[in-house]
Design an enzyme around this catalytic site. Structure first.
Site, PDB file in Angstrom:
ATOM      1  N   LYS A  54       4.793 -13.187  -2.607  1.00  0.00           N
ATOM      2  CA  LYS A  54       4.351 -12.003  -1.867  1.00  0.00           C
ATOM      3  C   LYS A  54       5.042 -11.948  -0.499  1.00  0.00           C
ATOM      4  CE  LYS A  54       0.205 -11.743  -4.573  1.00  0.00           C
ATOM      5  NZ  LYS A  54      -1.183 -12.143  -4.828  1.00  0.00           N
ATOM      6  N   GLN A  98      -6.092 -14.625  -1.682  1.00  0.00           N
ATOM      7  CA  GLN A  98      -5.652 -15.044  -3.012  1.00  0.00           C
ATOM      8  C   GLN A  98      -6.857 -15.563  -3.808  1.00  0.00           C
ATOM      9  OE1 GLN A  98      -2.423 -14.632  -4.153  1.00  0.00           O
ATOM     10  NE2 GLN A  98      -3.259 -15.208  -6.132  1.00  0.00           N
ATOM     11  N   ASP A 121      -5.716  -4.939  -1.898  1.00  0.00           N
ATOM     12  CA  ASP A 121      -5.966  -5.256  -3.310  1.00  0.00           C
ATOM     13  C   ASP A 121      -6.939  -4.246  -3.933  1.00  0.00           C
ATOM     14  OD1 ASP A 121      -4.576  -7.255  -4.526  1.00  0.00           O
ATOM     15  OD2 ASP A 121      -5.895  -8.885  -3.890  1.00  0.00           O
TER      16      ASP A 121
END
Ligand code: NAD
Length: 283
Positions: A54, A98, A121
């Site tokens: 990322k 994460q 997200d």
């Protein structure tokens, strides 16, 4: 006849180039450099690889990134405090925690602490609610990538019969709203669906997001349908999707491979979301 293969790597590269160009344009027009903050708890090797990728993608897109790495024994309270502080930090546009966190931490409590304006997200209740209500917000990256692939493949979504197998908060549920928003006729199938084969065979667009290797075979695919395989399953024969690719490719009109289909799209859409969040915050 063999289906057209939808190349997720190529589409991902296109999206990332588009985002990089838009970042340059945004900064040239007086905007700030977008910044993504990642948070990783513990030492899971796969999670480290995901987060490193990322950051590489951010760099290539001209997006700044900061990383917070916390030891596995970090308390839920400390993690929530960090996520809240990033939410208040004016120098941060996107927050990515994460997942999954270590077992002693409740992922829902951490997600609830994310500032919805920085929820790249798309996992907070606020963004899930906006999506369900057909209003603009930050959309989860993997389902957003599925839509991008359908558009790239030239599959008509409006009026199409779309069947999604799997109803997770991460993939299946947001896709229901995204496809409905594009005027598809949407069916959500899952582990209690009675006639999975019959339901799937109605689909012009068939999306598998289950986590069972090769669950869907040629018999599930309507001839000419577009098949999008979200599944990523580690097997003795390597990475496999939820669709039996070799069988389905003979029936479908277009199909994504695994790997190289939906997988590469998630990072591309994360870059796109970080830019969307930065622009929205600048307004
Ligand atoms: P999940 O385990 O949260 O949900 C699975 C869903 O499948 C459930 O809704 C369940 O009802 C349904 N299901 C289970 N068994 C079934 C069966 N036999 N028949 C019909 N439905 C069944 O999974 P998830 O997080 O949505 O992930 C699904 C798959 O997608 C996994 O393989 C995961 O690794 C992959 N995934 C890939 C990406 C990516 O490409 N970047 C992102 C997220 C998930």
């Amino acid at each position: 006849m063999s289906a057209k293969i939808i190349d997720g790597k190529a589409v991902s590269a296109e999206v990332r180039e588009r985002v990089a160009a838009e970042v340059t344009e945004f900064i040239a027009g007086g905007g700030h450099q977008p910044v993504l903050a990642t948070v990783l708890v513990g030492d899971d090797p796969a999670s480290h690889v995901y987060v490193a990728n990322k950051h590489k993608a951010c760099e290539a897109a001209g997006i700044g990134s900061v990383h917070h790495e916390l030891p596995a024994e970090t308390s839920q309270a400390d993690l929530v405090a960090l996520v809240k502080a990033l939410g208040d930090d004016d120098g941060i546009d996107g927050i990515l925690v994460q997942l999954p966190p270590p077992d002693h931490i409740d992922a829902d409590a951490v997600i609830a602490a994310i500032n919805p304006a920085k929820d790249v997200d798309g996992l907070t209740a606020t963004n899930a609610g906006l999506l369900a209500g057909g209003r603009p917000g930050l959309v989860p990256c993997t389902p957003a990538g599925v839509i991008e692939l359908l558009d790239h493949a030239g599959t008509e979504i409006e009026g199409a019969e779309a069947v999604i197998v799997g109803r997770s908060n991460l993939v299946g549920r947001p896709l229901i709203s995204l496809l409905l928003g594009r005027n598809a006729t949407v069916t959500a199938a899952h582990s209690r669906t009675r006639d999975l084969e019959g339901v799937c065979r109605r689909a012009d667009i068939l999306v598998a997001a289950v986590g069972v290797p090769g669950l869907l075979g040629a018999e599930h695919v309507k001839p000419g349908a577009t098949v999008i395989d979200v599944g990523i399953n580690r097997t003795d024969d390597g990475l496999k999707g939820d669709v039996d690719f070799e069988a389905a490719v003979e029936v479908a009109g277009a199909i994504t491979p695994v790997p190289g289909g939906v997988g590469p799209m998630t990072i591309a859409m994360l870059m796109a979301n970080t830019l969307i969040a930065a622009k929205a915050r600048a307004r």
